[in-house]
Design an enzyme around this catalytic site. Sequence first.
Site, PDB file in Angstrom:
ATOM      1  N   ASN A 121      -9.364   2.820  -2.458  1.00  0.00           N
ATOM      2  CA  ASN A 121      -8.626   3.887  -1.783  1.00  0.00           C
ATOM      3  C   ASN A 121      -8.167   4.957  -2.789  1.00  0.00           C
ATOM      4  OD1 ASN A 121      -5.823   5.044  -1.131  1.00  0.00           O
ATOM      5  ND2 ASN A 121      -6.582   4.503   0.882  1.00  0.00           N
TER       6      ASN A 121
ATOM      7  N   SER B  73       3.983   7.623   3.346  1.00  0.00           N
ATOM      8  CA  SER B  73       4.482   6.494   4.142  1.00  0.00           C
ATOM      9  C   SER B  73       5.856   6.851   4.723  1.00  0.00           C
ATOM     10  CB  SER B  73       4.623   5.238   3.287  1.00  0.00           C
ATOM     11  OG  SER B  73       3.407   4.541   3.251  1.00  0.00           O
TER      12      SER B  73
ATOM     13  N   LYS C  31       7.754  -5.467  -2.428  1.00  0.00           N
ATOM     14  CA  LYS C  31       6.307  -5.661  -2.496  1.00  0.00           C
ATOM     15  C   LYS C  31       5.990  -7.018  -1.889  1.00  0.00           C
ATOM     16  CE  LYS C  31       2.615  -3.545  -4.120  1.00  0.00           C
ATOM     17  NZ  LYS C  31       2.386  -2.097  -4.204  1.00  0.00           N
TER      18      LYS C  31
ATOM     19  N   LYS D 111      10.204   4.152  -8.220  1.00  0.00           N
ATOM     20  CA  LYS D 111       9.290   5.186  -7.701  1.00  0.00           C
ATOM     21  C   LYS D 111       9.912   5.948  -6.529  1.00  0.00           C
ATOM     22  CE  LYS D 111       5.090   3.578  -7.502  1.00  0.00           C
ATOM     23  NZ  LYS D 111       3.835   2.926  -7.062  1.00  0.00           N
TER      24      LYS D 111
ATOM     25  N   LYS E 210      10.840  -0.973   0.848  1.00  0.00           N
ATOM     26  CA  LYS E 210       9.541  -0.371   1.148  1.00  0.00           C
ATOM     27  C   LYS E 210       8.560  -0.785   0.077  1.00  0.00           C
ATOM     28  CE  LYS E 210       6.952   2.517   3.481  1.00  0.00           C
ATOM     29  NZ  LYS E 210       5.887   1.502   3.598  1.00  0.00           N
TER      30      LYS E 210
HETATM   31  N1  LIG Z   1      -3.268   2.228  -1.815  1.00  0.00           N
HETATM   32  C1  LIG Z   1      -2.195   2.928  -2.171  1.00  0.00           C
HETATM   33  O1  LIG Z   1      -1.680   3.772  -1.425  1.00  0.00           O
HETATM   34  C2  LIG Z   1      -1.576   2.725  -3.541  1.00  0.00           C
HETATM   35  C3  LIG Z   1      -0.389   3.411  -3.832  1.00  0.00           C
HETATM   36  C4  LIG Z   1       0.152   3.319  -5.112  1.00  0.00           C
HETATM   37  C5  LIG Z   1      -0.471   2.532  -6.074  1.00  0.00           C
HETATM   38  N2  LIG Z   1      -1.606   1.844  -5.757  1.00  0.00           N
HETATM   39  C6  LIG Z   1      -2.233   1.045  -6.827  1.00  0.00           C
HETATM   40  O2  LIG Z   1      -3.536   1.545  -7.086  1.00  0.00           O
HETATM   41  C7  LIG Z   1      -4.392   0.468  -7.491  1.00  0.00           C
HETATM   42  C8  LIG Z   1      -5.619   0.443  -6.595  1.00  0.00           C
HETATM   43  O3  LIG Z   1      -5.203   0.283  -5.240  1.00  0.00           O
HETATM   44  P1  LIG Z   1      -6.205   0.570  -4.023  1.00  0.00           P
HETATM   45  O4  LIG Z   1      -5.373   0.584  -2.801  1.00  0.00           O
HETATM   46  O5  LIG Z   1      -7.078   1.726  -4.357  1.00  0.00           O
HETATM   47  O6  LIG Z   1      -7.075  -0.784  -4.052  1.00  0.00           O
HETATM   48  P2  LIG Z   1      -8.552  -0.999  -3.483  1.00  0.00           P
HETATM   49  O7  LIG Z   1      -8.632  -2.466  -3.214  1.00  0.00           O
HETATM   50  O8  LIG Z   1      -8.867  -0.038  -2.396  1.00  0.00           O
HETATM   51  O9  LIG Z   1      -9.502  -0.629  -4.743  1.00  0.00           O
HETATM   52  C9  LIG Z   1      -9.452  -1.318  -5.962  1.00  0.00           C
HETATM   53  C10 LIG Z   1     -10.667  -0.894  -6.785  1.00  0.00           C
HETATM   54  O10 LIG Z   1     -10.542  -1.460  -8.113  1.00  0.00           O
HETATM   55  C11 LIG Z   1     -11.801  -2.009  -8.479  1.00  0.00           C
HETATM   56  N3  LIG Z   1     -11.597  -3.008  -9.542  1.00  0.00           N
HETATM   57  C12 LIG Z   1     -11.060  -4.253  -9.452  1.00  0.00           C
HETATM   58  N4  LIG Z   1     -11.082  -4.842 -10.670  1.00  0.00           N
HETATM   59  C13 LIG Z   1     -11.618  -3.945 -11.538  1.00  0.00           C
HETATM   60  C14 LIG Z   1     -11.901  -3.966 -12.931  1.00  0.00           C
HETATM   61  N5  LIG Z   1     -11.620  -5.027 -13.685  1.00  0.00           N
HETATM   62  N6  LIG Z   1     -12.458  -2.837 -13.492  1.00  0.00           N
HETATM   63  C15 LIG Z   1     -12.731  -1.747 -12.741  1.00  0.00           C
HETATM   64  N7  LIG Z   1     -12.477  -1.677 -11.410  1.00  0.00           N
HETATM   65  C16 LIG Z   1     -11.936  -2.764 -10.822  1.00  0.00           C
HETATM   66  C17 LIG Z   1     -12.345  -2.559  -7.178  1.00  0.00           C
HETATM   67  O11 LIG Z   1     -13.738  -2.808  -7.251  1.00  0.00           O
HETATM   68  C18 LIG Z   1     -12.003  -1.393  -6.249  1.00  0.00           C
HETATM   69  O12 LIG Z   1     -12.967  -0.367  -6.382  1.00  0.00           O
HETATM   70  C19 LIG Z   1      -3.525  -0.782  -7.461  1.00  0.00           C
HETATM   71  O13 LIG Z   1      -2.983  -0.984  -8.747  1.00  0.00           O
HETATM   72  C20 LIG Z   1      -2.430  -0.417  -6.485  1.00  0.00           C
HETATM   73  O14 LIG Z   1      -1.230  -1.154  -6.697  1.00  0.00           O
HETATM   74  C21 LIG Z   1      -2.169   1.918  -4.512  1.00  0.00           C
END
Ligand SMILES: NC(=O)c1ccc[n+]([C@@H]2O[C@H](COP(=O)([O-])OP(=O)(O)OC[C@H]3O[C@@H](n4cnc5c(N)ncnc54)[C@H](O)[C@@H]3O)[C@@H](O)[C@H]2O)c1
Length: 427
Positions: free
Chosen positions: A233, A361, A119, A107, A83
């Site tokens: 997100n 999920s 991943k 996790k 997953k």
């Molecule tokens: N979406 C999920 O359910 C989920 C679950 C667990 C972990 N994550 C982790 O959370 C993080 C964000 O995921 P997401 O789904 O929100 O992505 P996303 O693409 O929706 O958002 C990413 C955000 O980070 C910003 N960003 C990029 N580079 C940056 C920088 N240098 N400084 C400041 N902001 C910056 C972007 O502009 C955007 O606002 C990732 O590391 C991802 O692996 C996501």
Amino acid sequence: MAGVQEREPPDVTRPAGISNIEVVTQNFDAAADRIGLEDDLRAVFRGSYREVQVQIPVRLSDGRVRVYHGYRVQHNGARGPYKGGLRYHHEVDLDEVRALASLMTWKTAIVGVPFGGAKGGVNCPAHELEPAQIEAITRQLVDKLDQTIGPHRDIAAPDMNTNAQVMAWMMDEWAKLHGHEPAVVTGKPISLGGSYGRENATGRGLVYCFREAAPQLRMTPAETRIVVQGFGNVGSWAARIAHDLGCRIVGVADASGAISAQQGLDPAALRRHLDEGGTLTEFPGAERISGEEFLALECEVFIPAALGGLIHRDNADLLNCRLVLEGANTPTTPAADAILRDKGIHVVPDVLANAGGVVVSYFEWVQNLQNFRWTEREVNDRLGTSMRRAFREVSVRARDQDVPLRLAAYQLGIERVVEAARTRGYV
Ligand SMILES: NC(=O)c1ccc[n+]([C@@H]2O[C@H](COP(=O)([O-])OP(=O)(O)OC[C@H]3O[C@@H](n4cnc5c(N)ncnc54)[C@H](O)[C@@H]3O)[C@@H](O)[C@H]2O)c1
């Protein structure tokens, strides 16, 4: 084991000169040392079970063909089907996907959902591509990973620059090959079997962790100022849910810049402003600040929710908070972790703090397999139960052994995976 040294980063607001895989391996080794994991078993869990790389040629609008690489790494499947999310970003490479797959193994074990860790990613510049090109990349990826993924084999979900629409294309392409099976991906649109509460689950899970940590640190929502790095997100939902709880959002950064507002800003209004095409730094009522000023903003809680490695040896000392809630994966390097510890800043680690996404999920997958939908209330309540239980189990271990939450969480995760692998006879 001697720690891997960080190389010089270009500036304090850029990611560290240490890769995600080096960060995850250092954290794994520190926990493996503490639980006395034998070297032969360590070798099994340091590497991945299966790594698939495929070529994805796409014709761009100028008529040229550009070749991207797609990856799916299955780290360990002892506890269930693989997953993990799917990331579209020009910097994606095999090492990054390996690191994120390994994090998923720990996790899922820490929060107790019956999945292994995986991943995926494509090294495409998602923001420069048309939706039709993203769709073409996604469909090619599914065709080429046809024998690798599946509802009881390996289930993808959204991550950076992928969303419910991308999951819908994956589900549709899979259906052409195998028949209708929504459980092949999670994070789908509600209209296609997605779960209520999945879109904001990671942000909500972060807030559940805050609610558990707050009394231990004598914090109350009304007196809590939050700074959020990354407003996608995870960051935007964490901000909106924390704001609803009474916290004040005093700083936000995304890839385009950073803003602050000491009186607090309305994260729902900011989300609307961005969705309507506005830029972060033009948000009314907030002041544009530099990346360095952003990191140094005075607050109670700092939420990294962007890329890995953004809190590192050369900027950790700037942080002016009491608690770091890791929304992003591997946002804090081991050197930065040590600096934060010396400053008395507590860290709720990624493998616990951002696990809300994989928990819901799992709920979505269960609902798909049962062809039965839960209400949003049921999903959120069950998420709360899972996050509270995981937080308490990790906190008890940390307290009993007098170690940071990250070390305690990794120990618990590794022990559970090793036990499953041993019992199955895999090792
Ligand atoms: N979406 C999920 O359910 C989920 C679950 C667990 C972990 N994550 C982790 O959370 C993080 C964000 O995921 P997401 O789904 O929100 O992505 P996303 O693409 O929706 O958002 C990413 C955000 O980070 C910003 N960003 C990029 N580079 C940056 C920088 N240098 N400084 C400041 N902001 C910056 C972007 O502009 C955007 O606002 C990732 O590391 C991802 O692996 C996501």
